[in-house]
Design a protein around this motif. Structure first.
Motif, mmCIF file in Angstrom:
data_model
loop_
_atom_site.group_PDB
_atom_site.id
_atom_site.type_symbol
_atom_site.label_atom_id
_atom_site.label_comp_id
_atom_site.label_asym_id
_atom_site.label_seq_id
_atom_site.Cartn_x
_atom_site.Cartn_y
_atom_site.Cartn_z
ATOM 1 N N ASP A 1 4.299 10.175 5.998
ATOM 2 C CA ASP A 1 4.098 11.017 4.824
ATOM 3 C C ASP A 1 5.311 10.890 3.900
ATOM 4 O O ASP A 1 6.406 11.348 4.236
ATOM 5 N N PRO A 2 5.166 10.270 2.727
ATOM 6 C CA PRO A 2 6.324 10.054 1.858
ATOM 7 C C PRO A 2 6.836 11.320 1.192
ATOM 8 O O PRO A 2 7.935 11.328 0.649
ATOM 9 N N LYS A 3 6.031 12.377 1.230
ATOM 10 C CA LYS A 3 6.453 13.618 0.569
ATOM 11 C C LYS A 3 7.516 14.349 1.375
ATOM 12 O O LYS A 3 8.203 15.208 0.835
ATOM 13 N N GLY A 4 7.629 14.014 2.659
ATOM 14 C CA GLY A 4 8.613 14.736 3.447
ATOM 15 C C GLY A 4 9.259 13.924 4.539
ATOM 16 O O GLY A 4 9.992 14.461 5.355
ATOM 17 N N TRP A 5 8.995 12.594 4.569
ATOM 18 C CA TRP A 5 9.551 11.848 5.688
ATOM 19 C C TRP A 5 9.879 10.396 5.338
ATOM 20 O O TRP A 5 11.023 10.030 5.207
ATOM 21 N N CYS A 6 8.863 9.542 5.154
ATOM 22 C CA CYS A 6 9.097 8.104 5.056
ATOM 23 C C CYS A 6 8.657 7.564 3.696
ATOM 24 O O CYS A 6 7.467 7.500 3.413
ATOM 25 N N ARG A 7 9.603 7.191 2.866
ATOM 26 C CA ARG A 7 9.265 6.653 1.547
ATOM 27 C C ARG A 7 9.778 5.217 1.436
ATOM 28 O O ARG A 7 10.949 4.947 1.646
ATOM 29 N N PHE A 8 8.857 4.320 1.094
ATOM 30 C CA PHE A 8 9.199 2.911 0.900
ATOM 31 C C PHE A 8 9.158 2.621 -0.593
ATOM 32 O O PHE A 8 8.202 3.004 -1.267
ATOM 33 N N PRO A 9 10.174 1.956 -1.143
ATOM 34 C CA PRO A 9 10.183 1.711 -2.590
ATOM 35 C C PRO A 9 9.029 0.810 -3.026
ATOM 36 O O PRO A 9 8.835 -0.273 -2.472
ATOM 37 N N ILE A 10 8.267 1.277 -4.013
ATOM 38 C CA ILE A 10 7.109 0.518 -4.477
ATOM 39 C C ILE A 10 7.547 -0.734 -5.221
ATOM 40 O O ILE A 10 7.010 -1.818 -5.014
ATOM 41 N N LEU A 11 8.537 -0.612 -6.098
ATOM 42 C CA LEU A 11 8.994 -1.738 -6.903
ATOM 43 C C LEU A 11 10.151 -2.417 -6.182
ATOM 44 O O LEU A 11 11.316 -2.088 -6.372
ATOM 45 N N CYS A 12 9.807 -3.373 -5.314
ATOM 46 C CA CYS A 12 10.825 -4.016 -4.491
ATOM 47 C C CYS A 12 10.376 -5.437 -4.183
ATOM 48 O O CYS A 12 9.367 -5.911 -4.686
ATOM 49 N N GLY A 13 11.112 -6.109 -3.318
ATOM 50 C CA GLY A 13 10.815 -7.498 -2.997
ATOM 51 C C GLY A 13 9.666 -7.693 -2.038
ATOM 52 O O GLY A 13 9.264 -8.827 -1.773
ATOM 53 N N ASN A 14 9.148 -6.591 -1.464
ATOM 54 C CA ASN A 14 7.998 -6.668 -0.555
ATOM 55 C C ASN A 14 8.219 -7.635 0.608
ATOM 56 O O ASN A 14 7.297 -8.326 1.034
ATOM 57 N N ASN B 1 0.788 -1.232 0.000
ATOM 58 C CA ASN B 1 0.000 0.000 0.000
ATOM 59 C C ASN B 1 0.818 1.279 0.000
ATOM 60 O O ASN B 1 0.274 2.353 0.295
ATOM 61 N N GLN B 2 2.090 1.208 -0.367
ATOM 62 C CA GLN B 2 2.861 2.453 -0.473
ATOM 63 C C GLN B 2 2.243 3.408 -1.483
ATOM 64 O O GLN B 2 2.258 4.622 -1.295
ATOM 65 N N TRP B 3 1.685 2.865 -2.557
ATOM 66 C CA TRP B 3 1.087 3.733 -3.580
ATOM 67 C C TRP B 3 -0.048 4.572 -2.992
ATOM 68 O O TRP B 3 -0.268 5.717 -3.411
ATOM 69 N N LYS B 4 -0.747 4.035 -2.000
ATOM 70 C CA LYS B 4 -1.799 4.827 -1.350
ATOM 71 C C LYS B 4 -1.182 5.960 -0.535
ATOM 72 O O LYS B 4 -1.670 7.100 -0.559
ATOM 73 N N ARG B 5 -0.106 5.663 0.202
ATOM 74 C CA ARG B 5 0.537 6.711 1.000
ATOM 75 C C ARG B 5 1.104 7.808 0.110
ATOM 76 O O ARG B 5 1.141 8.985 0.500
#
Length: 236
Positions: A208-221, A189-193
């Protein structure tokens, strides 16, 4: 007080015809839940536009972490004021507001009506008795897993070992399933965040991925790490 049954029925009938079959709860559970939430969105936006008002998103950090929100439904809005606050804290805060309240204001007994309710999306048929924690896990546990996994960057096995002594009333098997569910939903659900409205930073755990916590969408999950967790169970 708006009735959206006609809107929902119209969408379901249109798609049923296109699919060549009747949509059913047994087969199409998530889709039938989501269309109800999405059918509300355009009217909420329309009302806000007519009033030149700011539409607020209701989702909190716990819901954002596991994607327990419908895009273009309850995520409609330009500001998410409590998206940085976890649901466990909010539930306790509401009780405090009901019974104590801030200095100079006092308690708000009317909140008893809210606090008696069990959190639920109310999207499945009434007989299913849907609850948020039934769909996900107990909110205090979700908060503890999120803290260990995201803030402290622990692996699934390490997260399991961290929360196990904190929640001794739950079985090993149940805790393991919930840890796996969190990591799976977090990754999915990173795409939702990414699409959430902006929120306030109230602590060092903002998602908030725009200014703090971003998880790579295309990864091993966490596929490899969760396989390690399942192997770890066999040794217990």
């Amino acid at each position: 007080d708006w009735n959206i049954d006609t809107l929902v029925d119209g969408y379901v009938a249109t798609v049923s015809q296109a699919m060549g079959r009747e949509l059913t709860w047994d087969r199409d559970d998530s889709a039938l839940q989501n269309i109800q939430a999405r059918a509300r969105g355009p009217a909420a936006w329309l009302l806000a536009n007519l009033r030149n008002a700011l539409l607020l998103v209701t989702s909190n950090r716990s819901e954002a972490a596991v994607g327990y929100a419908t895009m273009d439904g309850d995520t409609c809005g330009g500001l998410a004021p409590i998206a940085g606050v976890d649901k466990a804290f909010l539930l306790e805060w509401l009780k405090w507001m009901e019974q104590t309240g801030p200095l100079g204001v006092g308690p708000l007994p009317a909140l008893a009506v809210v606090n008696r309710q069990i959190p639920t999306a109310e999207l499945r048929p009434p007989g299913d008795e849907q609850t948020d924690e039934g769909d996900l896990m107990p909110y205090p546990l979700l908060n503890a897993i999120e803290q260990a996994a995201i803030r402290d960057k622990l692996t699934p096995v390490e997260v399991f070992d961290t929360v196990r002594p904190q929640f001794p009333s739950y079985s090993t098997q149940q805790l393991g399933e919930w840890v796996e569910r969190f990591f799976t939903l977090w990754s999915r659900n990173q795409w939702k965040r990414e699409r959430f409205a902006a929120s306030f930073h109230v602590d060092d755990r903002s998602l908030d991925p725009k200014g703090w916590c971003r998880f790579p969408i295309l990864c091993g999950n966490f596929d490899r790490e969760l396989a390690e967790l399942r192997e770890y169970f066999k040794t217990l």
